[in-house]
Scaffold this active site. Structure first.
Site, short mmCIF file in Angstrom:
data_model
loop_
_atom_site.label_atom_id
_atom_site.label_comp_id
_atom_site.label_asym_id
_atom_site.label_seq_id
_atom_site.Cartn_x
_atom_site.Cartn_y
_atom_site.Cartn_z
N GLY A 11 0.79 -1.22 0.00
CA GLY A 11 0.00 0.00 0.00
C GLY A 11 0.83 1.27 0.00
CD GLU A 40 6.69 -0.14 -11.37
OE1 GLU A 40 6.83 -1.05 -12.23
OE2 GLU A 40 7.19 -0.20 -10.23
#
Length: 671
Positions: free
Chosen positions: A15, A49
């Site tokens: 997280g 990403e």
């Protein structure tokens, strides 16, 4: 060329936010090789990403190369119940919906608020859940995009031989890297001819070290030309470095960071210790003076950047090539060759726009006319064609027409944001000169514009030269010109200030803004110049008392109509501000100027084709007047009475009869 591998750090807690350093590294990469495995989507880091990579593909022309390891593209599209990607995203949704904020010491203190506290806490929780669910949708979109990009399926390559798959990845991406720029190669229309011109400039300096400057307005394609040339020839040098976004990077990290980056990339050394930028400059010279290097300094905007990064020719080994891209030609004085990047031709512009809008070489037939209108608006600027093409992609005819109307009125913010970067570095006077030209004087004779601007106390000869050097305007056949989008950007800079209150703008030329200001009758010290378009003079005559509320007005241009010359406007003009330095009013419909107007600050008075009988009934002091033009004012009986202020000795008067009309010009030879 550096290759970096990024993976989830197993020591990081679940997280945690993805690091800014990692995102920055992704954004600066030329190629992103994404390894999709069965558990890929279980990692929120990997998904974030991927979303960043897809944004870079769209915005920075980065290349994405997906590798499917024991998964198929259909798994990324989440078709079927067995897709591990679908299951992972469903798990993320469940986790996000189950989110409960942890209580802290502030929460315990706020519990005394009772129901109000609980409502605030629940609202905060719901907002966090909404934000996270939007993030999941962003990840889904990125996965769908990646599934459609040509890459490599390990199971279908060399019978699943992983070693041969790795060889193919290398061949596809790195060994042929100098032959490609990105997956959007087809969008680079006309790039080969531009590269050819840069190569010819460098061939002219076949021996020694050569500095080449690539110059032009924002969005013209300077970086693309430099990048393409770099990709093509970088393998021929002992070391190469493309230092991107020098202007932005030097603001964020200062020059020492750029010096370290340059040296580490050229020397393949990870840690470079530099105590000051003076030491950095000396280190660049010592370590590179015997190396044949290719360096591109992209988007330079300050002399210090060149002084401490590039220095002189003797900093680099024989055969080195140093390329600088900039919007400011004045920075390239020490360069051996200069390449001004031209605008795209009409045919090239249509093709670029079509690739971004229709994903093919030519527009759809039903959109051809509208496409040409957009291309005419962009005036050969690749940035505008790309942005507008992407915006109009898969939109309908009605949306196209609406977008065109908005473009003609206020332009497109994303384009103007890039173009307005050229205003950075201008001092207050230079910016005022630019805005005056953009709002009032484009297309007029340079000498006339210089005379008018000088009347405001500007040093406009050097000021306009600075604007030419910074690609903001150019002189064509003695006329002051600028690109259409540069003009619109300048006008939008003015109109974007307190947009709903035009009386707070510094300049007025838009008919509706003029009507709003004069009907509102607000006191304003913001307005410095007004140009009244044909047909709008009735507004300022009807409400001329409003001029009493404009103490800072220095310029008033009124474009009257010939029809009204013989049919005067009913409302006579009662007031003009005494701070006026330049008054230009063609087809003025009244016999005199307002009696209350004091012309002591007036430098130029241009009232051609007027109905003037005399300028004033009573003598007035023209202390600063150097230009007086009353040509073709057929009713004029008396020239100005200078009994209270003697005209300069070097005034000349020219009077010639043209039928009923008199052509009268007074001009100081000092003007």
């Amino acid at each position: 060329m550096g290759i970096s591998v990024f993976k989830d750090d197993v020591k990081l807690e679940r997280g945690k936010h993805i690091s800014t350093e990692l995102l920055k590294a992704i954004e600066e990469s030329r190629i992103a090789i994404i390894i999709f495995s069965e558990d890929y989507a279980s990692s929120t880091w990997c998904l974030e990403e991927l979303a960043t990579i897809m944004e870079c593909v769209d915005q920075k022309e980065q290349t994405a190369y997906p590798v499917f390891y024991n998964v198929e593209p259909s798994d990324l599209r989440m078709k079927g119940e067995k897709s591990s990607f679908a299951k992972a995203l469903e798990k993320h949704v469940e986790d996000f919906k189950a989110y409960k904020p942890e209580a802290d010491h502030m929460d315990y203190a706020m519990q005394r608020l009772g129901k109000r506290y609980l409502a605030l806490r629940e609202a905060k929780r719901n907002q966090t859940i909404r934000d996270n669910l939007e993030k999941v949708q962003r990840w889904k979109n990125a996965l769908h995009r990646a599934a459609g990009i040509a890459g490599l399926d390990v199971r279908k390559t060399a019978n699943g031989n992983e070693a041969k798959s790795i060889d193919k990845i290398i061949n596809d991406n790195f060994r042929s890297m100098h032959h490609t720029v990105s997956a959007t190669e087809k969008y680079l229309v006309g790039i080969d001819s531009r590269i050819g011109e840069v190569e010819s400039l460098l061939r002219f300096h076949s021996g020694g070290v050569c500095f080449v400057g690539i110059w032009g307005i924002g969005g013209i394609g300077k970086t693309t030309v430099a990048r393409k040339y770099f990709d093509k020839v970088s393998h021929q040098f002992q070391g190469s470095c493309f230092l991107a976004n020098v202007r932005e990077e030097s603001k964020k990290y200062e020059l020492m960071y750029l010096q370290k980056t340059l040296l580490s990339r050229l020397l393949n050394e990870k840690s470079m210790k530099i105590a000051s930028f003076f030491e950095g400059a000396d280190m660049i010279k010592r370590k590179l003076c015997r190396l044949k290097v290719l360096i591109v300094f992209d988007d330079v905007d300050d002399e210090d950047q060149l002084e401490y990064l590039v220095g002189n020719h003797d900093w680099f080994g024989d055969g080195s090539r140093i390329i600088t891209t900039t919007r400011n030609r004045d920075l390239l004085r020490s360069h051996d060759q200069l390449y001004p990047v031209p605008e795209l031709t009409k045919d090239q512009a249509v093709e670029v726009f079509s690739w971004h809008t229709f994903q093919k070489r030519t527009p759809d037939r039903e959109f051809l006319k509208l496409s040409k209108s957009v291309v005419d608006y962009a005036k050969g600027l690749p940035l505008a064609l790309k942005v507008l093409g992407s915006f109009l992609y898969k939109r309908g005819m009605t949306e196209w027409r609406s977008a065109l109307d908005k473009l003609r009125d206020t332009g497109y913010e994303k384009i103007f944001k890039q173009l307005s970067l050229s205003l950075e570095g201008l001092n207050h006077e230079e910016k005022n000169i630019f805005l005056d030209i953009a709002c009032f004087f484009r297309g007029r004779k340079r000498d006339d514009v210089i005379t008018i601007l000088n009347s405001f106390g500007f040093r406009s000869e050097i000021g306009t030269d600075v604007l030419v050097q910074k690609s903001l305007l150019h002189i064509s056949e003695g006329m002051v010109e600028m690109h259409d989008l540069i003009e619109q950007m300048g006008q939008q800079v003015v109109r974007s200030v307190d947009q709903d209150r035009p009386w707070n703008h510094s300049r007025l030329w838009h008919e509706q803004d003029i009507k709003t200001v004069f009907s509102a009758n607000q006191r304003t010290e913001s307005i410095e110049g007004i140009m009244v378009p044909i047909g709008s003079d009735r507004h300022i005559c009807k409400w001329s008392k409003v001029f009493e509320n404009m103490p800072c007005l220095r310029l008033l241009i009124v474009k009257g109509e010939e029809a009204r010359h013989h049919d005067p406007i009913c409302d006579r003009i009662d007031y003009l501000p005494s701070n006026l330095k330049w008054l230009d009013w063609s087809y003025y419909s009244f016999a005199t100027l307002p009696a209350e107007f004091e012309p002591g600050n007036l430098v130029g008075l241009n009232m051609t084709f007027s109905s003037l009988v005399e300028i004033f009934k009573e003598p007035k002091a023209f202390d600063k007047l150097t230009i007086l033009n009353l040509s073709f004012s057929g009713s004029l009986l008396r020239t100005p009475n200078f009994c209270h202020s003697k005209p300069p000795k070097d005034y000349t008067e020219k009077l010639c009869k043209l039928g009923r009309n008199s052509s009268i010009c007074w001009k100081s030879q000092k003007a």
